[in-house]
Design a protein around this motif. Structure first.
Motif, PDB file in Angstrom:
ATOM      1  N   PRO A   1     -13.685   6.538  -2.901  1.00 39.52           N
ATOM      2  CA  PRO A   1     -13.823   5.336  -3.303  1.00 39.52           C
ATOM      3  C   PRO A   1     -12.137   4.998  -3.859  1.00 39.52           C
ATOM      4  CG  PRO A   1     -15.966   6.631  -4.349  1.00 39.52           C
ATOM      5  CD  PRO A   1     -14.701   7.505  -3.130  1.00 39.52           C
ATOM      6  N   GLY A   2     -11.685   3.917  -4.326  1.00 34.33           N
ATOM      7  CA  GLY A   2     -10.478   3.800  -4.780  1.00 34.33           C
ATOM      8  C   GLY A   2      -9.763   4.330  -3.672  1.00 34.33           C
ATOM      9  N   THR A   3      -9.235   4.481  -2.356  1.00 35.49           N
ATOM     10  CA  THR A   3      -7.975   4.975  -1.602  1.00 35.49           C
ATOM     11  C   THR A   3      -7.242   3.618  -1.113  1.00 35.49           C
ATOM     12  OG1 THR A   3      -9.589   6.093  -0.267  1.00 35.49           O
ATOM     13  CG2 THR A   3      -8.636   7.578  -1.851  1.00 35.49           C
ATOM     14  N   GLY A   4      -7.356   2.484  -1.071  1.00 35.53           N
ATOM     15  CA  GLY A   4      -6.904   1.447  -1.019  1.00 35.53           C
ATOM     16  C   GLY A   4      -7.554   0.954   0.662  1.00 35.53           C
ATOM     17  N   LYS A   5      -8.870   0.979   1.580  1.00 45.79           N
ATOM     18  CA  LYS A   5      -9.213   1.152   2.704  1.00 45.79           C
ATOM     19  C   LYS A   5      -8.899  -0.437   2.398  1.00 45.79           C
ATOM     20  CE  LYS A   5     -13.316   3.153   2.304  1.00 45.79           C
ATOM     21  NZ  LYS A   5     -12.890   4.258   0.843  1.00 45.79           N
ATOM     22  N   THR A   6      -9.973  -1.419   1.582  1.00 51.37           N
ATOM     23  CA  THR A   6      -9.018  -3.034   1.837  1.00 51.37           C
ATOM     24  C   THR A   6      -7.969  -3.070   1.441  1.00 51.37           C
ATOM     25  OG1 THR A   6     -11.602  -2.117   0.155  1.00 51.37           O
ATOM     26  CG2 THR A   6     -10.635  -4.531   0.453  1.00 51.37           C
ATOM     27  N   MET A   7      -7.145  -2.335   1.308  1.00 53.22           N
ATOM     28  CA  MET A   7      -6.252  -2.724   0.605  1.00 53.22           C
ATOM     29  C   MET A   7      -5.548  -2.925   2.497  1.00 53.22           C
ATOM     30  SD  MET A   7      -3.539  -2.008  -2.153  1.00 53.22           S
ATOM     31  CE  MET A   7      -2.457  -3.388  -2.942  1.00 53.22           C
ATOM     32  N   LEU A   8      -5.946  -1.628   3.033  1.00 51.35           N
ATOM     33  CA  LEU A   8      -5.282  -1.525   4.359  1.00 51.35           C
ATOM     34  C   LEU A   8      -4.987  -2.359   5.258  1.00 51.35           C
ATOM     35  CD1 LEU A   8      -5.150   2.370   4.245  1.00 51.35           C
ATOM     36  CD2 LEU A   8      -3.405   1.271   5.000  1.00 51.35           C
TER      37      LEU A   8
ATOM     38  N   SER B   1      -7.023   8.636  -8.058  1.00 46.35           N
ATOM     39  CA  SER B   1      -7.670   7.996  -6.317  1.00 46.35           C
ATOM     40  C   SER B   1      -5.926   7.195  -7.186  1.00 46.35           C
ATOM     41  CB  SER B   1      -8.491   7.387  -6.599  1.00 46.35           C
ATOM     42  OG  SER B   1      -8.817   6.579  -7.694  1.00 46.35           O
ATOM     43  N   GLY B   2      -5.774   5.721  -5.948  1.00 44.74           N
ATOM     44  CA  GLY B   2      -5.290   4.584  -6.053  1.00 44.74           C
ATOM     45  C   GLY B   2      -5.776   3.620  -6.732  1.00 44.74           C
ATOM     46  N   ALA B   3      -6.675   3.414  -6.881  1.00 42.43           N
ATOM     47  CA  ALA B   3      -7.742   2.653  -7.763  1.00 42.43           C
ATOM     48  C   ALA B   3      -7.309   3.407  -9.781  1.00 42.43           C
ATOM     49  CB  ALA B   3      -9.044   2.619  -7.623  1.00 42.43           C
ATOM     50  N   GLU B   4      -7.632   4.070  -9.454  1.00 43.46           N
ATOM     51  CA  GLU B   4      -7.165   5.078 -11.570  1.00 43.46           C
ATOM     52  C   GLU B   4      -5.812   4.964 -11.536  1.00 43.46           C
ATOM     53  OE1 GLU B   4     -10.791   8.646 -10.761  1.00 43.46           O
ATOM     54  OE2 GLU B   4      -8.927   9.005 -10.220  1.00 43.46           O
TER      55      GLU B   4
ATOM     56  N   VAL C   1       4.407   1.093  -7.150  1.00 45.08           N
ATOM     57  CA  VAL C   1       4.597   0.423  -7.426  1.00 45.08           C
ATOM     58  C   VAL C   1       3.491  -0.512  -7.791  1.00 45.08           C
ATOM     59  CG1 VAL C   1       2.509  -0.999  -5.125  1.00 45.08           C
ATOM     60  CG2 VAL C   1       3.803   0.305  -4.602  1.00 45.08           C
ATOM     61  N   HIS C   2       2.710   0.051  -8.547  1.00 44.92           N
ATOM     62  CA  HIS C   2       1.827  -0.968  -9.854  1.00 44.92           C
ATOM     63  C   HIS C   2       2.762  -0.553 -10.852  1.00 44.92           C
ATOM     64  CE1 HIS C   2      -2.202  -1.165  -8.166  1.00 44.92           C
ATOM     65  NE2 HIS C   2      -2.036  -0.382  -7.271  1.00 44.92           N
ATOM     66  N   ALA C   3       3.923  -0.012 -11.192  1.00 45.24           N
ATOM     67  CA  ALA C   3       4.364   0.082 -12.359  1.00 45.24           C
ATOM     68  C   ALA C   3       5.178  -1.530 -12.230  1.00 45.24           C
ATOM     69  CB  ALA C   3       5.871   0.910 -12.794  1.00 45.24           C
TER      70      ALA C   3
ATOM     71  N   VAL D   1       1.341  -1.119   0.055  1.00 46.95           N
ATOM     72  CA  VAL D   1      -0.400  -0.169  -0.265  1.00 46.95           C
ATOM     73  C   VAL D   1       0.773   0.898   0.470  1.00 46.95           C
ATOM     74  CG1 VAL D   1      -2.243   1.340   1.248  1.00 46.95           C
ATOM     75  CG2 VAL D   1      -1.489  -1.380   1.544  1.00 46.95           C
ATOM     76  N   ALA D   2       1.090   2.426  -1.194  1.00 44.94           N
ATOM     77  CA  ALA D   2       1.717   3.094  -1.311  1.00 44.94           C
ATOM     78  C   ALA D   2       1.603   3.859  -0.483  1.00 44.94           C
ATOM     79  CB  ALA D   2       2.220   3.626  -2.286  1.00 44.94           C
ATOM     80  N   GLY D   3       2.132   4.548  -0.034  1.00 42.40           N
ATOM     81  CA  GLY D   3       1.296   6.860   0.371  1.00 42.40           C
ATOM     82  C   GLY D   3       0.453   5.692   1.644  1.00 42.40           C
TER      83      GLY D   3
HETATM   84  P1  ADP Z   1     -11.174   0.837  -1.875  1.00 39.71           P
HETATM   85  O1  ADP Z   1     -11.870  -0.158  -0.602  1.00 39.71           O
HETATM   86  O2  ADP Z   1     -10.865   2.514  -1.020  1.00 39.71           O
HETATM   87  O3  ADP Z   1     -12.783   1.611  -2.332  1.00 39.71           O
HETATM   88  P2  ADP Z   1      -9.031  -0.822  -3.036  1.00 39.71           P
HETATM   89  O4  ADP Z   1      -8.818  -1.001  -1.622  1.00 39.71           O
HETATM   90  O5  ADP Z   1     -10.356  -1.822  -3.066  1.00 39.71           O
HETATM   91  O6  ADP Z   1     -10.713   0.807  -2.047  1.00 39.71           O
HETATM   92  O7  ADP Z   1      -8.256  -0.202  -4.327  1.00 39.71           O
HETATM   93  C1  ADP Z   1      -8.873  -1.023  -4.687  1.00 39.71           C
HETATM   94  C2  ADP Z   1      -7.513  -0.881  -6.312  1.00 39.71           C
HETATM   95  O8  ADP Z   1      -7.091   0.625  -5.512  1.00 39.71           O
HETATM   96  C3  ADP Z   1      -6.521  -1.542  -5.029  1.00 39.71           C
HETATM   97  O9  ADP Z   1      -6.943  -3.293  -5.483  1.00 39.71           O
HETATM   98  C4  ADP Z   1      -5.091  -1.406  -5.981  1.00 39.71           C
HETATM   99  O10 ADP Z   1      -4.544  -2.081  -7.129  1.00 39.71           O
HETATM  100  C5  ADP Z   1      -5.534   0.113  -5.691  1.00 39.71           C
HETATM  101  N1  ADP Z   1      -4.714   0.925  -4.719  1.00 39.71           N
HETATM  102  C6  ADP Z   1      -6.145   1.905  -3.823  1.00 39.71           C
HETATM  103  N2  ADP Z   1      -4.951   2.788  -3.307  1.00 39.71           N
HETATM  104  C7  ADP Z   1      -3.623   1.554  -3.121  1.00 39.71           C
HETATM  105  C8  ADP Z   1      -2.480   2.469  -2.916  1.00 39.71           C
HETATM  106  N3  ADP Z   1      -2.814   3.254  -1.198  1.00 39.71           N
HETATM  107  N4  ADP Z   1      -1.759   1.922  -3.552  1.00 39.71           N
HETATM  108  C9  ADP Z   1      -1.375   0.852  -3.673  1.00 39.71           C
HETATM  109  N5  ADP Z   1      -2.351   0.759  -4.887  1.00 39.71           N
HETATM  110  C10 ADP Z   1      -3.780   1.193  -4.723  1.00 39.71           C
END
Ligand code: ADP
Length: 607
Positions: free
Chosen positions: A210-217, A372-375, A348-350, A170-172
């Protein structure tokens, strides 16, 4: 992470059993029983069968005045009434029928009754008993507590695995990670906390767009602490039947307690955690589910090792009972990444794609401001797809730039044909924006101007790039931004003395900005520091609602118009002062269709 799901007999399995029993009964048992039944026929049939020598056994019951006979195979039994027929016995004898002294074995009426009545009733009583046993079990909270699995939590369980998501993935989001690493430490070493008497928060709410990495965290917390991870979405609790959601909550917590220490993650908790309001005929099912969740969270000790993480992008809509200390008592904001965060996420994604070494991530991150991270993950993937499309074996910076445009404005429209006049208008419009931006000191430099139509409907656009992070914007900067937005229309008016529909999006943005300045940022003299508008949905689009009298609304409208008008005039003035450059740049853009910020600045600064 490895995902393990408890095998569960689906509902269809039980239906299949009932269906099989019914089919067996109807297609096998009933015909068999029917065969055993005696079939009544006319005397003519009897004569006919005699003549055709089709009769096997025959029995004549004088007392009952009837003849009972079978066919040659003996598998069908017939009965007919007796008629005066003197030659019958001879004819029968001649046809080879056997006269039976015994009574032909008929299916007893008792058996027939059992098969057609008792057996089906017994089967259905059996199924009923089975179901009620399940229900009783459920009421007593037994392990077998769901009817046909309907009240099962269905949570996905991830168990510890070496390839789990880690904080480093999880970057940032450094603040969020720091906050959550305390939980990881606790799960590794609960004794340390217990000794001093500190108790861990029971629930942690991750809030952000949305898409900021909550699930990932949440997954990273589980990955770091090496504990099982239960994941479920709020909407999965909502069922058609009242009480089912509550039952799912119970099941989830029962499983979690068995597996403690562990992490339970509820995504989109606003689906069940919305404020309970006093509306008549409210959503009973949702409220019961929420009540059950509140009770369960109260019901376990804070030091038993079950940590609940939940994510939402509508924190303001949550029930206050849910967010009070003792339940979700810690709130971790997961905001849109800043410049540094965006750069790290891109890196991270690169890693997952083959990349040209010269790619400047900082520049790409600056271009993708607000993503956002997802974008950002999507941008990298789009770039990789473009590289494949162009038969290259690695991704270049141009791919990344193009994919940002795809994400912002859609794909290039291949077959959109603009007339010559339209193309010229679009060129002036875009140069209008860029020129006004460049001539105002505080505007961000122009990165790229293009008049290639896009699938989003844009006929051209000017891409501006922020130099660094912007946390604050001054009144002057906001005003300049409005002037830049009006620059396109101003150029059209100056050159063609007419307006076109191309400015609709600019108008919308300029109005929104001007409105916020007056109603929310306190940037009008008359209203001082009074809020006229409140934002309802901070993370989802930011809708606003007005909170002022009708007269004030009218005054706000008047001031918005005045503000935009003033900036429009300013833009027109800038363009009129630089008319020569405007023509020169528009011609250049008209010819090339896409020009870079550098080319633009060169022409602008040339003597
Ligand atoms: P949320 O639950 O906040 O809507 P997710 O955790 O599902 O978002 O994130 C969706 C995707 O976006 C992840 O699978 C990942 O590929 C990317 N992503 C989002 N935030 C980050 C982050 N901080 N670092 C790396 N990847 C991220």
């Amino acid at each position: 992470m490895q995902e393990v799901k408890k095998p569960r007999k689906p509902l269809i399995y039980y239906y299949a059993i009932v269906l099989a029993v019914l089919l067996l009964f109807n297609f096998l048992l009933m015909p068999w029983a029917a065969e055993r039944q005696v079939q009544e026929v006319g005397y003519d049939t009897f004569i006919e069968m005699t003549e055709k020598e089709e009769i096997g056994q025959v029995q004549i019951n004088q007392e009952d005045n009837e003849v009972i006979f079978t066919n040659k195979d003996g598998d069908k039994i017939y009965k007919t009434g007796m008629v005066e027929d003197p030659g019958m016995t001879e004819r029968l004898y001649a046809s080879g029928a056997k006269f039976s002294g015994q009574i032909i074995e008929q299916m007893s009426p008792v058996l027939s009754f059992i098969l057609s009545w008792i057996l089906p009733i017994a089967i259905f009583i059996g199924i009923g008993q089975y179901m009620s046993r399940k229900l009783m079990n459920r009421a007593s909270g037994g392990p077998d507590s769901m009817i046909f699995g309907m009240g099962k939590s269905n949570a996905k369980v991830y168990v510890k695995s070496s390839e789990g998501i880690r904080f480093s993935d999880v970057a940032g989001e450094d603040e969020a990670k720091e906050n959550l690493s305390e939980i990881v430490d606790y799960l590794h070493n609960p004794a340390k906390y217990r000794e001093i008497g500190a108790s861990m928060p029971k629930g942690i709410l991750l809030v952000g767009p949305p898409g900021t990495g909550k699930t990932m965290l949440a997954k990273a917390v589980a990955g770091e602490s090496n504990v099982p991870f239960f994941s479920m979405s709020g909407s999965e609790f909502v069922e058609m039947f009242v009480g089912m959601g509550a039952s799912k909550v119970r099941d989830l917590f029962r499983q979690a307690k068995e597996k403690a220490p562990c992490i339970v993650f509820i995504d989109e908790i606003d689906a069940i955690g919305q404020k309970r309001d006093g509306r008549v005929g409210g959503n009973d099912e949702r409220e019961q589910t929420l009540n059950q969740l509140l009770t369960e969270m109260d019901g376990f000790e804070s030091n038993n090792g079950v940590i609940i993480l939940a994510a939402t992008n509508r924190p303001e809509s949550l029930d206050p009972a849910l967010t009070r200390p003792g339940r979700f008592d810690r709130r971790v904001p997961v905001e849109l990444p800043d410049l540094k965060g965006r750069e790290e996420i891109l890196k991270v994604h690169a890693k997952k794609v083959k990349l040209d070494e010269s790619v400047d991530f900082n520049k790409i991150a600056r271009m993708a401001s607000g993503a956002s991270g997802a974008e950002l993950a999507n941008i990298i993937n789009e770039a990789a797809l473009r590289a494949v499309r162009e038969n290259r074996s690695f991704v270049t910076e141009a791919d990344l730039e193009e994919s940002i445009e795809v994400v912002i404005a859609g794909y290039q429209k291949k077959n959109a044909i603009l007339t010559d006049k339209e193309k010229r208008v679009v060129a002036y419009h875009e140069i209008g924006h860029a020129l006004v931006a460049a001539k105002q000191n505080n505007s961000a430099p122009v990165q790229k101007i293009t008049i290639v139509p896009r699938t989003s409907g844009a006929l051209g656009y000017t891409m501006q790039v922020e130099e660094g992070n912007h946390y604050l914007m001054s009144q002057e900067e906001l005003e300049n931004k409005i002037a830049t937005l009006t620059g396109g229309r101003a150029a059209e008016e100056l050159v063609f003395h007419s307006s076109s529909t191309g400015a609709s999006n600019d108008i919308e943005q300029a109005t929104k900005l001007a409105r916020s300045m007056i109603t929310r940022y306190g940037m009008s003299k008359d209203f001082d520091m009074v809020a006229m508008e409140t934002v309802n949905n901070q993370y989802l689009g930011g809708d606003t609602s007005l909170s002022c009298s009708a007269e004030t609304q009218a005054e706000i409208d008047r001031q918005v118009v005045e503000l935009v008008k003033k900036q429009h005039e300013k833009a027109a003035e800038i363009l009129a002062d630089n008319r020569e450059k405007l023509d020169q740049l528009a011609d250049y853009l008209y010819d090339r269709e896409t020009i870079t910020g550098e080319e633009f600045m060169n022409i602008l600064n040339a003597a």
